[in-house]
Structures are given as C-alpha cells and as structure tokens.
Enzyme design. Structure first.
Site: not given
Ligand code: DGL
Length: 270
Positions: A11-12, A43-44, A74, A76, A152, A186-188
C-alpha cells in the site's frame, strides 16, 4: 514457489493494514510480508504515471522476498491499474474487483456510491468494474481528498467535528442520489466508518475493499491449493520506506491493536 511462501501485501502507507487485519483473521496460518510506502504517501493526489511507477517499484520490492501472491491493498493503485495485474507469475489482486463484486451482491436498488482519492475517482475504474457485473447499475462517485489527512492526523473519533463536517460535505451529494451501498474506496476510510455510517444512515451498506480483497485472496489460495501447511502459525513482517517508529505508532489505528510482527525500515532500491 512453495505453499509456505508468504502473501505479499502493499500500500502507499499504513492503510493496507486493514487488509492485513482481515487476512490474519481469515488465514491465521499464512505468513504476510507487507510493504508500506510511508515515505511517498499520498499516492492519491499524484498522476496516473507516477502512481504506476510507484506501484511497479513496490511490487519489485515484494518480489525480492519469498511470496506466492500479491495484494495491492491500495485503492488508488487498484483503480489506476484497473483489471491489469501487476505480475503474471503468481496470483494477484487489487481491491477493485472484490469490492465491485461485494457492492453488486449487496445492492437492492442498483444505486451504488463510491468514495476515494482524487486519482481513484478520476480513473472511473470502480464504475467500470461495477457496470461490467451489473450493467444497469447507477454509480455515483465523489473524491474525498481531506479524509486521508484527517485519518493520518488522528481525527478519527466518532464525535470529531472536523471530520464530520468534511464527511457531510463529501457525502451529502451521494446520499441525495439515494444509494443503498457505498464503497469506501480508499484504505483510510474504514477507520472513520462510524462517522460515514452516521451520515449515510442505517439503510446504506458500507463495503470495505481491503477486507473484500482479503476474502478474495482466501478463496483464490484455497481453490489453487496454495494454502500453507496445516498447523503453521502465520507471522507478519512489515517493511516501510519511512521511519519504523512512526509506523508502529500509527499502525494501531488501522489494525485496531498494536503491531504484531517485526518492522523494518528499508530503501526501495535495496
Ligand atoms: N492508500 C491510498 C488509497 O487507498 C490512500 C492514501 C494515498 O493517497 O496514498 O487510495
């Protein structure tokens, strides 16, 4: 390639740990080698060409280890590559197709929302993947560029006003279309799923692509008879391109528990 080789996940950054968490639960006998490109996240907000170059470098790093499958965890990367695998000598999956399949299975109305990074939404890949399965589906996408930064930086509590405000801004147009299913592309985003669920309302099913990719990997390895030997206790090994300490500090938000496994800081060129 041996059955006792690890599953490679990249992943990023740390977001792909949502896939690792699910893999650990579904396949406790499998070793996982994770690469998080924490030095180059996000990356997005980058161009398609840059995301592709980074993704190829991430894969090349994983291929230096004993692995039997690769998961691009990821959103993205998965959107930018579409249905093209990044390797041809072992099973590979991104999060796109598993999430599209899960969304199509979940929807009753055929109205599906997709949220993701600007690169993900710009690619239109989730829409294409959904329509390939369900041609009459209506797909409504919206980029949520602030979400990654909010997660984050730890703005993840259910009552966090800044994140709720951003979520209302991003989700209101999708909600207005009457979707009954929303892909958290998106992972987050699974980290703030409670806020998203509060705004979307009870009737909307949320799809977590990282978890769906893990389920896909499980069925793929089972059907190819590639699972590790019975009785083996799987272990996680993490590589990150930035600081180990920062990774360990933040990873628990994605794993919902402290990191279990060795963590190494590395240079992609090594
Ligand atoms: N991992 C990315 C994704 O799932 C989010 C973070 C980034 O922008 O790199 O799209």
């Amino acid at each position: 390639m041996n059955n006792n080789y690890a599953i490679g996940v990249f992943d990023s950054g740390m977001g792909g740990l949502t896939s690792v968490k699910e893999l650990n639960e579904l396949l406790p006998g499998e070793d996982i080698i994770y690469f998080g490109d924490t030095a180059r996240i996000p990356y997005g907000s980058r161009s398609r060409e840059t995301v592709l170059r980074y993704a190829r470098e991430d894969v090349a790093f994983l291929l230096k280890h004993k692995i039997k499958m690769i998961i691009a965890a990821c959103g993205t990367v998965s959107s930018v590559i579409g249905s093209e695998p990044l390797v041809d000598n072992m099973p590979f999956t991104g999060v796109l197709l598993p999430a599209a399949q899960a969304a199509c299975a979940a929807t009753k109305t055929g109205k599906i929302g997709v949220i993701g990074t600007p690169a993900t939404i710009r690619s239109g890949s989730f829409g294409k993947a959904i329509k390939a399965i369900m041609p009459h589906a209506k797909v409504i996408g919206n980029a949520c560029p602030l979400f990654v930064h909010l997660v984050e930086n730890g703005y993840t509590a259910r009552d966090c006003q800044i994140t709720r405000l951003a979520a209302e801004e991003y989700l209101t147009p999708i909600k207005a279309e009457g979707v009954d299913t929303l892909i958290l592309g998106c992972t987050h985003y699974p980290v703030i799923k409670d806020i998203i669920a509060d705004i979307m309302g009870e009737g909307v099913k949320l799809i977590s692509p990282g978890a769906e990719a893990a389920k896909y990997a499980q069925s793929c390895l089972m059907s190819a008879d590639m699972l590790n030997e019975e009785g083996h206790v799987g272990k996680n090994t993490f590589y990150v391109s930035d600081s180990r300490e920062l990774f360990e500090e933040n990873a628990k938000h994605f794993l919902e528990h402290p990191v279990s496994g060795e963590v190494f800081s590395c240079n992609l060129g090594e």
